[in-house]
Design a protein around this motif. Structure first.
Motif, PDB file in Angstrom:
ATOM      1  N   SER A 106       6.621  59.916 -41.350  1.00  0.00           N
ATOM      2  CA  SER A 106       7.061  61.424 -41.273  1.00  0.00           C
ATOM      3  C   SER A 106       7.296  61.981 -39.985  1.00  0.00           C
ATOM      4  CB  SER A 106       6.150  62.332 -41.978  1.00  0.00           C
ATOM      5  OG  SER A 106       5.052  62.677 -41.481  1.00  0.00           O
ATOM      6  N   VAL A 107       8.000  62.727 -39.839  1.00  0.00           N
ATOM      7  CA  VAL A 107       8.056  63.857 -38.650  1.00  0.00           C
ATOM      8  C   VAL A 107       7.009  64.759 -38.853  1.00  0.00           C
ATOM      9  CG1 VAL A 107       9.479  65.299 -37.375  1.00  0.00           C
ATOM     10  CG2 VAL A 107      10.409  63.491 -38.456  1.00  0.00           C
ATOM     11  N   ASN A 108       5.913  64.838 -37.968  1.00  0.00           N
ATOM     12  CA  ASN A 108       4.892  65.498 -38.326  1.00  0.00           C
ATOM     13  C   ASN A 108       4.411  66.620 -37.167  1.00  0.00           C
ATOM     14  OD1 ASN A 108       3.334  64.064 -36.235  1.00  0.00           O
ATOM     15  ND2 ASN A 108       3.535  62.176 -37.493  1.00  0.00           N
ATOM     16  N   ARG A 109       5.387  66.632 -36.110  1.00  0.00           N
ATOM     17  CA  ARG A 109       5.430  67.750 -35.110  1.00  0.00           C
ATOM     18  C   ARG A 109       6.565  68.195 -34.546  1.00  0.00           C
ATOM     19  NH1 ARG A 109       3.381  66.286 -28.889  1.00  0.00           N
ATOM     20  NH2 ARG A 109       3.005  68.389 -28.273  1.00  0.00           N
ATOM     21  N   VAL A 110       6.924  69.456 -34.489  1.00  0.00           N
ATOM     22  CA  VAL A 110       8.090  70.153 -34.009  1.00  0.00           C
ATOM     23  C   VAL A 110       7.816  71.201 -33.102  1.00  0.00           C
ATOM     24  CG1 VAL A 110      10.176  70.978 -34.167  1.00  0.00           C
ATOM     25  CG2 VAL A 110       9.332  69.157 -35.853  1.00  0.00           C
ATOM     26  N   GLN A 111       7.718  71.002 -31.859  1.00  0.00           N
ATOM     27  CA  GLN A 111       7.237  72.188 -30.927  1.00  0.00           C
ATOM     28  C   GLN A 111       8.333  72.574 -30.287  1.00  0.00           C
ATOM     29  OE1 GLN A 111       4.116  70.975 -28.141  1.00  0.00           O
ATOM     30  NE2 GLN A 111       4.026  73.032 -27.187  1.00  0.00           N
ATOM     31  N   ARG A 134       9.787  74.755 -36.891  1.00  0.00           N
ATOM     32  CA  ARG A 134       8.657  74.622 -35.733  1.00  0.00           C
ATOM     33  C   ARG A 134       7.292  74.664 -36.544  1.00  0.00           C
ATOM     34  NH1 ARG A 134      13.213  73.576 -33.822  1.00  0.00           N
ATOM     35  NH2 ARG A 134      13.832  73.880 -31.659  1.00  0.00           N
ATOM     36  N   GLY A 135       6.556  73.672 -36.172  1.00  0.00           N
ATOM     37  CA  GLY A 135       5.194  73.575 -36.616  1.00  0.00           C
ATOM     38  C   GLY A 135       4.343  75.010 -36.115  1.00  0.00           C
ATOM     39  N   THR A 136       3.454  75.359 -37.080  1.00  0.00           N
ATOM     40  CA  THR A 136       2.463  76.266 -36.758  1.00  0.00           C
ATOM     41  C   THR A 136       1.269  76.145 -36.358  1.00  0.00           C
ATOM     42  OG1 THR A 136       1.983  76.748 -39.044  1.00  0.00           O
ATOM     43  CG2 THR A 136       3.831  77.932 -38.298  1.00  0.00           C
ATOM     44  N   GLY A 137       0.984  74.752 -36.260  1.00  0.00           N
ATOM     45  CA  GLY A 137      -0.350  74.286 -35.874  1.00  0.00           C
ATOM     46  C   GLY A 137      -0.166  74.280 -34.296  1.00  0.00           C
ATOM     47  N   ALA A 138      -1.500  73.774 -33.791  1.00  0.00           N
ATOM     48  CA  ALA A 138      -1.717  73.473 -32.288  1.00  0.00           C
ATOM     49  C   ALA A 138      -0.429  72.506 -32.074  1.00  0.00           C
ATOM     50  CB  ALA A 138      -2.841  72.975 -31.967  1.00  0.00           C
ATOM     51  N   LEU A 139       0.092  72.883 -30.597  1.00  0.00           N
ATOM     52  CA  LEU A 139       1.133  71.836 -30.255  1.00  0.00           C
ATOM     53  C   LEU A 139       2.176  71.405 -31.271  1.00  0.00           C
ATOM     54  CD1 LEU A 139      -1.221  69.279 -28.524  1.00  0.00           C
ATOM     55  CD2 LEU A 139      -0.335  71.411 -27.488  1.00  0.00           C
ATOM     56  N   GLY A 140       2.403  72.560 -32.308  1.00  0.00           N
ATOM     57  CA  GLY A 140       3.635  72.411 -32.994  1.00  0.00           C
ATOM     58  C   GLY A 140       3.411  71.348 -34.177  1.00  0.00           C
ATOM     59  N   PHE A 141       2.122  71.008 -34.402  1.00  0.00           N
ATOM     60  CA  PHE A 141       1.937  70.040 -35.579  1.00  0.00           C
ATOM     61  C   PHE A 141       2.098  70.861 -36.900  1.00  0.00           C
ATOM     62  CE2 PHE A 141       0.331  67.355 -32.157  1.00  0.00           C
ATOM     63  CZ  PHE A 141       0.524  65.946 -32.975  1.00  0.00           C
ATOM     64  N   TYR A 142       2.571  70.139 -37.616  1.00  0.00           N
ATOM     65  CA  TYR A 142       2.810  70.708 -39.085  1.00  0.00           C
ATOM     66  C   TYR A 142       1.407  70.659 -39.625  1.00  0.00           C
ATOM     67  CZ  TYR A 142       7.727  70.157 -39.209  1.00  0.00           C
ATOM     68  OH  TYR A 142       9.166  70.499 -38.639  1.00  0.00           O
ATOM     69  N   GLU A 143       1.010  71.858 -40.449  1.00  0.00           N
ATOM     70  CA  GLU A 143      -0.643  72.127 -40.728  1.00  0.00           C
ATOM     71  C   GLU A 143      -0.705  71.432 -42.304  1.00  0.00           C
ATOM     72  OE1 GLU A 143      -2.367  75.803 -39.025  1.00  0.00           O
ATOM     73  OE2 GLU A 143      -0.530  76.573 -39.382  1.00  0.00           O
ATOM     74  N   ASN A 144       0.172  71.103 -43.109  1.00  0.00           N
ATOM     75  CA  ASN A 144      -0.029  70.585 -44.238  1.00  0.00           C
ATOM     76  C   ASN A 144       1.274  69.564 -44.638  1.00  0.00           C
ATOM     77  OD1 ASN A 144       2.367  71.980 -45.884  1.00  0.00           O
ATOM     78  ND2 ASN A 144       1.347  73.689 -45.206  1.00  0.00           N
ATOM     79  N   GLU A 145       0.773  68.637 -45.520  1.00  0.00           N
ATOM     80  CA  GLU A 145       1.810  67.673 -45.754  1.00  0.00           C
ATOM     81  C   GLU A 145       2.945  67.981 -46.293  1.00  0.00           C
ATOM     82  OE1 GLU A 145       1.533  63.531 -48.315  1.00  0.00           O
ATOM     83  OE2 GLU A 145      -0.138  64.771 -48.309  1.00  0.00           O
ATOM     84  N   GLU A 151       4.873  70.272 -45.218  1.00  0.00           N
ATOM     85  CA  GLU A 151       5.760  70.610 -44.392  1.00  0.00           C
ATOM     86  C   GLU A 151       6.607  69.459 -43.540  1.00  0.00           C
ATOM     87  OE1 GLU A 151       4.129  74.434 -42.250  1.00  0.00           O
ATOM     88  OE2 GLU A 151       2.758  73.139 -42.182  1.00  0.00           O
ATOM     89  N   ARG A 152       5.833  68.317 -43.793  1.00  0.00           N
ATOM     90  CA  ARG A 152       6.212  67.047 -43.074  1.00  0.00           C
ATOM     91  C   ARG A 152       7.608  66.694 -43.516  1.00  0.00           C
ATOM     92  NH1 ARG A 152       0.217  64.433 -43.625  1.00  0.00           N
ATOM     93  NH2 ARG A 152      -0.862  65.957 -42.425  1.00  0.00           N
TER      94      ARG A 152
END
Length: 327
Positions: free
Chosen positions: A94-99, A246-257, A259-260
């Motif tokens: 998956s795409v798992n980070r969007v910063q 945009r991911g809401t976790g650190a460095l733009g990572f998605y915080e739950n599956e 969102e990926r």
């Protein structure tokens, strides 16, 4: 009769003035569009990576096409990427980070999926190369993107523009259609422009295997040059990555599956049936058309612009790439 004579005289006064009006100055896009066929170079399907994401909420397919970096740059990682694609390793990841203003990243979010056997461990020394002799076409701006003026025999630029340099190094230019930079000891490296694809890694000396990849979706992060491997660039479908939430976790990572964004498949284009293979070509950087195009990017003179900038960052001269119509 008198009125006809006056009209004829008026017409004779108007027509020469109209004939002397200068031709409209073409924009960079117009220069590229009008370039003759001989100035374009086809990209081999074996150098294209095709990523199909799950359709969007409306059911619209989402495809991203990546051109892989040619030799001699980043070939250890490129070899790994070819093996990963051949093994269909990315299917189901998956795409798992969007910063925002930075990167979109994809791979195995669980970090538990076994990698194919035979992947190379690439040393940090491979971030640069000491020879670009293998490239067919190299055009260097020697730190001045507007040095292209000299090829066009344009007027010399006044100080301080005549001594302006790239903010990150002394030499920038293009090699076989790719933006590159150079520095001391004859080192050369690819640069992080918009759409560049790089290899995610952990802390040094780890350099990443190529299983975790990202693409630049914001301002060119040139500070990453020589710190992370650049292995390609997105040439089609960047909007399918840059427009993701945009991911809401650190460095733009998605915080739950949930969102990926699922990846259905990643294949080399040469693995697809011939009729389904995407085909593209780029404007050769040793052509007169590219020289005019680069000059126009550095010195916009088309009607909208008031003052030419007198220069351009290497990433502000994106190499024109276009699809080739199916035969």
């Amino acid at each position: 009769m008198k009125h006809l004579l006056l009209a004829a005289v008026a017409a004779s006064l108007v027509l020469p003035a109209s004939a002397q009006e200068p031709a409209p100055i073409p924009s960079p896009g117009e220069i590229a569009t009008s370039a003759p066929a001989k100035d374009w170079t086809a990209i081999a399907p074996s150098d294209l990576l095709v990523m199909d994401l799950a359709p969007d909420a409306k059911g619209t397919p989402r495809r991203v096409v990546i051109q892989l970096m040619p030799a001699p740059f980043s070939q250890g990682w490129i070899g790994n990427i070819r093996k990963l694609a051949a093994a269909h390793w990315w299917d189901g990841t998956s795409v798992n980070r969007v910063q925002d203003n930075y990167v979109a990243q994809w791979g195995d979010a669980t970090e538990k999926k076994a990698l194919p056997e035979g992947l190379a461990t690439v040393p940090e020394s491979a971030y640069v190369t000491r020879s670009i002799a293998g490239f067919a076409n190299v055009s260097s701006f020697m730190g001045r993107a507007f040095m292209i003026n000299k090829k066009l025999k344009g007027p010399p630029l006044p100080p301080p523009f005549d001594k302006a340099e790239d903010a990150y190094t002394g030499v920038v230019g293009f090699a076989d259609g790719w933006p590159i930079a150079g520095g001391p000891q004859s080192e050369y490296w690819p640069v992080h422009c918009y759409g560049a694809v790089g290899v995610g890694r952990n802390m040094s000396p780890d350099t990443g295997s190529g299983a975790e990849l990202y693409t630049v979706i914001g301002h060119a992060p040139r500070h990453l040059d020589r710190n992370i491997a650049v292995v390609g660039r997105v040439i089609s479908g960047i909007e399918n990555l840059s427009s993701l939430p945009r991911g809401t976790g650190a460095l733009g990572f998605y915080e739950n599956e949930a969102e990926r964004v699922p990846i259905q498949s990643i294949r080399l284009a040469s693995e697809l049936p011939a009729a389904e293979q995407p085909r593209f070509e780029y404007l050769s950087n040793d052509s007169d058309s590219f020289a005019r195009y680069a000059d126009a990017r550095a010195n916009r003179r088309d009607p909208f612009f008031i003052k030419p900038a007198g220069g351009a960052d290497i990433c502000n001269i994106p190499v024109p790439i276009r699809p080739i119509a199916a035969k």
